[in-house]
Design a protein around this motif. Structure first.
Motif, PDB file in Angstrom:
ATOM      1  N   PRO A 115     102.027   6.929  65.936  1.00 45.60           N
ATOM      2  CA  PRO A 115     101.092   7.220  64.832  1.00 45.60           C
ATOM      3  C   PRO A 115      99.852   6.347  64.847  1.00 45.60           C
ATOM      4  CG  PRO A 115     102.978   5.982  64.019  1.00 45.60           C
ATOM      5  CD  PRO A 115     103.287   6.341  65.439  1.00 45.60           C
ATOM      6  N   ASN A 116      99.851   5.293  65.638  1.00 48.90           N
ATOM      7  CA  ASN A 116      98.682   4.415  65.748  1.00 48.90           C
ATOM      8  C   ASN A 116      97.769   4.805  66.903  1.00 48.90           C
ATOM      9  OD1 ASN A 116      99.450   2.643  63.571  1.00 48.90           O
ATOM     10  ND2 ASN A 116     101.035   1.832  64.942  1.00 48.90           N
ATOM     11  N   GLN A 117      98.147   5.852  67.637  1.00 53.56           N
ATOM     12  CA  GLN A 117      97.346   6.272  68.796  1.00 53.56           C
ATOM     13  C   GLN A 117      97.135   7.780  68.761  1.00 53.56           C
ATOM     14  OE1 GLN A 117      97.864   4.016  72.619  1.00 53.56           O
ATOM     15  NE2 GLN A 117      99.883   3.601  71.776  1.00 53.56           N
ATOM     16  N   ILE A 118      96.462   8.235  67.707  1.00 58.25           N
ATOM     17  CA  ILE A 118      96.148   9.655  67.533  1.00 58.25           C
ATOM     18  C   ILE A 118      94.658   9.867  67.780  1.00 58.25           C
ATOM     19  CG2 ILE A 118      96.149  11.610  65.955  1.00 58.25           C
ATOM     20  CD1 ILE A 118      98.334  10.153  64.352  1.00 58.25           C
ATOM     21  N   VAL A 119      94.342  10.764  68.706  1.00 57.62           N
ATOM     22  CA  VAL A 119      92.951  11.130  68.985  1.00 57.62           C
ATOM     23  C   VAL A 119      92.770  12.607  68.650  1.00 57.62           C
ATOM     24  CG1 VAL A 119      91.147  11.334  70.750  1.00 57.62           C
ATOM     25  CG2 VAL A 119      92.733   9.395  70.801  1.00 57.62           C
ATOM     26  N   VAL A 120      91.733  12.922  67.890  1.00 60.44           N
ATOM     27  CA  VAL A 120      91.415  14.311  67.551  1.00 60.44           C
ATOM     28  C   VAL A 120      90.112  14.693  68.240  1.00 60.44           C
ATOM     29  CG1 VAL A 120      92.680  14.477  65.395  1.00 60.44           C
ATOM     30  CG2 VAL A 120      90.405  13.470  65.370  1.00 60.44           C
ATOM     31  N   ALA A 121      90.115  15.848  68.892  1.00 58.89           N
ATOM     32  CA  ALA A 121      88.922  16.281  69.629  1.00 58.89           C
ATOM     33  C   ALA A 121      88.842  17.797  69.594  1.00 58.89           C
ATOM     34  CB  ALA A 121      88.969  15.781  71.070  1.00 58.89           C
ATOM     35  N   GLY A 122      87.643  18.323  69.822  1.00 58.77           N
ATOM     36  CA  GLY A 122      87.501  19.763  69.809  1.00 58.77           C
ATOM     37  C   GLY A 122      86.135  20.214  70.297  1.00 58.77           C
ATOM     38  N   PHE A 123      85.991  21.531  70.383  1.00 56.20           N
ATOM     39  CA  PHE A 123      84.753  22.153  70.831  1.00 56.20           C
ATOM     40  C   PHE A 123      84.135  22.975  69.706  1.00 56.20           C
ATOM     41  CE2 PHE A 123      82.872  26.136  72.548  1.00 56.20           C
ATOM     42  CZ  PHE A 123      81.702  25.584  73.053  1.00 56.20           C
ATOM     43  N   SER A 124      82.823  22.843  69.504  1.00 55.10           N
ATOM     44  CA  SER A 124      82.048  23.644  68.562  1.00 55.10           C
ATOM     45  C   SER A 124      82.616  23.514  67.154  1.00 55.10           C
ATOM     46  CB  SER A 124      82.009  25.101  69.047  1.00 55.10           C
ATOM     47  OG  SER A 124      81.042  25.844  68.349  1.00 55.10           O
ATOM     48  N   GLN A 125      83.156  24.579  66.560  1.00 55.76           N
ATOM     49  CA  GLN A 125      83.718  24.458  65.228  1.00 55.76           C
ATOM     50  C   GLN A 125      84.896  23.479  65.218  1.00 55.76           C
ATOM     51  OE1 GLN A 125      85.960  27.525  62.568  1.00 55.76           O
ATOM     52  NE2 GLN A 125      83.770  27.964  62.244  1.00 55.76           N
ATOM     53  N   GLY A 126      85.647  23.457  66.311  1.00 58.09           N
ATOM     54  CA  GLY A 126      86.727  22.483  66.440  1.00 58.09           C
ATOM     55  C   GLY A 126      86.212  21.064  66.563  1.00 58.09           C
ATOM     56  N   ALA A 127      85.003  20.890  67.101  1.00 56.26           N
ATOM     57  CA  ALA A 127      84.373  19.566  67.167  1.00 56.26           C
ATOM     58  C   ALA A 127      84.019  19.087  65.768  1.00 56.26           C
ATOM     59  CB  ALA A 127      83.118  19.613  68.040  1.00 56.26           C
ATOM     60  N   ALA A 128      83.454  19.994  64.953  1.00 53.92           N
ATOM     61  CA  ALA A 128      83.121  19.630  63.576  1.00 53.92           C
ATOM     62  C   ALA A 128      84.382  19.258  62.801  1.00 53.92           C
ATOM     63  CB  ALA A 128      82.405  20.794  62.891  1.00 53.92           C
ATOM     64  N   SER A 144      87.871   9.897  68.100  1.00 56.14           N
ATOM     65  CA  SER A 144      87.577  11.326  68.020  1.00 56.14           C
ATOM     66  C   SER A 144      86.668  11.727  69.165  1.00 56.14           C
ATOM     67  CB  SER A 144      86.902  11.664  66.682  1.00 56.14           C
ATOM     68  OG  SER A 144      86.590  13.040  66.603  1.00 56.14           O
ATOM     69  N   GLY A 145      86.758  13.007  69.549  1.00 57.52           N
ATOM     70  CA  GLY A 145      85.872  13.558  70.570  1.00 57.52           C
ATOM     71  C   GLY A 145      85.289  14.877  70.114  1.00 57.52           C
ATOM     72  N   ALA A 146      83.996  15.074  70.328  1.00 64.12           N
ATOM     73  CA  ALA A 146      83.330  16.297  69.864  1.00 64.12           C
ATOM     74  C   ALA A 146      82.457  16.853  70.991  1.00 64.12           C
ATOM     75  CB  ALA A 146      82.480  16.002  68.634  1.00 64.12           C
ATOM     76  N   PHE A 147      82.741  18.079  71.409  1.00 59.88           N
ATOM     77  CA  PHE A 147      81.957  18.770  72.434  1.00 59.88           C
ATOM     78  C   PHE A 147      81.172  19.898  71.768  1.00 59.88           C
ATOM     79  CE2 PHE A 147      85.659  16.986  74.479  1.00 59.88           C
ATOM     80  CZ  PHE A 147      85.185  16.480  75.685  1.00 59.88           C
ATOM     81  N   GLY A 148      79.860  19.876  71.906  1.00 62.34           N
ATOM     82  CA  GLY A 148      79.034  20.939  71.334  1.00 62.34           C
ATOM     83  C   GLY A 148      79.163  21.043  69.830  1.00 62.34           C
ATOM     84  N   GLY A 149      79.230  19.895  69.148  1.00 59.00           N
ATOM     85  CA  GLY A 149      79.351  19.895  67.691  1.00 59.00           C
ATOM     86  C   GLY A 149      78.412  18.883  67.073  1.00 59.00           C
ATOM     87  N   ARG A 150      78.336  18.886  65.746  1.00 63.62           N
ATOM     88  CA  ARG A 150      77.462  17.949  65.061  1.00 63.62           C
ATOM     89  C   ARG A 150      78.010  17.624  63.676  1.00 63.62           C
ATOM     90  NH1 ARG A 150      73.787  20.633  61.489  1.00 63.62           N
ATOM     91  NH2 ARG A 150      73.854  22.902  61.668  1.00 63.62           N
TER      92      ARG A 150
END
Length: 230
Positions: A115-128, A144-150
């Motif tokens: 539970p101390n090593q959770i990374v959330v990432a996504g593309f476009s709407q998933g990036a947001a 966190s990681g965001a591809f093609g998001g803002r």
């Protein structure tokens, strides 16, 4: 494919050693896609990681889903030119974030993840979605990681102070030819996150609205560094 008690369909790439608590990477697809879209990328994630790809709950078309509602707004200027903008429905996004937060907790427990090593990432709407999860509840996530998001404007008032975000890592992947996320928006997103005190890693290349191979390679290096730093 499985379904959680939070009504999310998902796919799992287990870690090499499931007996020990593993770091976990959650990947969230873009608009009009599904949990299979990003799952092939899991084969490039280091084998000690658990990888889970989930499906949005709002159906767009057969096998196509989204996480929250958006509306196209056309702003008219002199000469009849329009400047289209996509506006997110705040309540729809909030509901999605709440549902996905519960899903993440459920998956971490069910798969004996760390539970101390959770990374959330996504593309476009998933990036947001990933950025919103990370920024509003930074203590819950390693990065966190965001591809093609803002950054969504509607989320900014929900972000805690600098102390909660100081030096936490976030990855941004952008294409210089992206018709949806302009270079100006990419720069603004990077600057905004840096001003919050986050440690921002950026990968840019000459592509359109996609998570390119070079961006993904840079992201893998990013999550490998997270493990090294601990």
């Amino acid at each position: 494919m499985a379904q959680s008690t939070f009504d999310l369909q998902y796919l799992v790439r287990p870690p090499k050693d499931p007996a020990n608590p593993a770091p976990v990477l959650f990947l969230f697809h873009g608009f009009a896609s599904n949990e299979r879209n990003l799952h092939p990328l899991s084969k490039h994630v280091p084998e000690e990681w658990l990888v889970i790809t989930a499906r949005g709950t709002i159906k767009v078309a057969p096998n196509q889903y989204k996480w929250f509602e958006v509306e196209r707004i056309d702003d008219w200027f002199e000469g009849g030119r329009t400047d289209p903008r996509m506006v997110v429905d705040v309540e729809s996004e909030r509901a999605a974030r709440h549902q996905v937060s519960g899903f993440i907790v459920e998956m971490v427990r069910a798969h004996n993840a760390d539970p101390n090593q959770i990374v959330v990432a996504g593309f476009s709407q998933g990036a947001a979605l990933s950025l919103n999860l990370f920024l509003t509840s930074p203590s819950n996530y390693l990065a966190s990681g965001a591809f093609g998001g803002r950054i969504m404007d509607g989320i900014k008032q929900q972000i805690p102070g600098h102390d909660a975000l100081q030096a936490k890592p976030v990855f941004l992947g952008f294409g210089n030819q992206d018709p949806f996320i302009s270079v100006e928006q990419a720069v603004a997103t990077q600057s905004y996150l840096e001003n919050l005190g986050l440690c921002v890693a950026v990968s840019k290349d000459d592509v359109g609205h996609t998570a390119s191979g070079p961006q993904w390679i840079d992201f893998i290096r990013f999550i490998e560094a997270l493990r090294t730093a601990q």
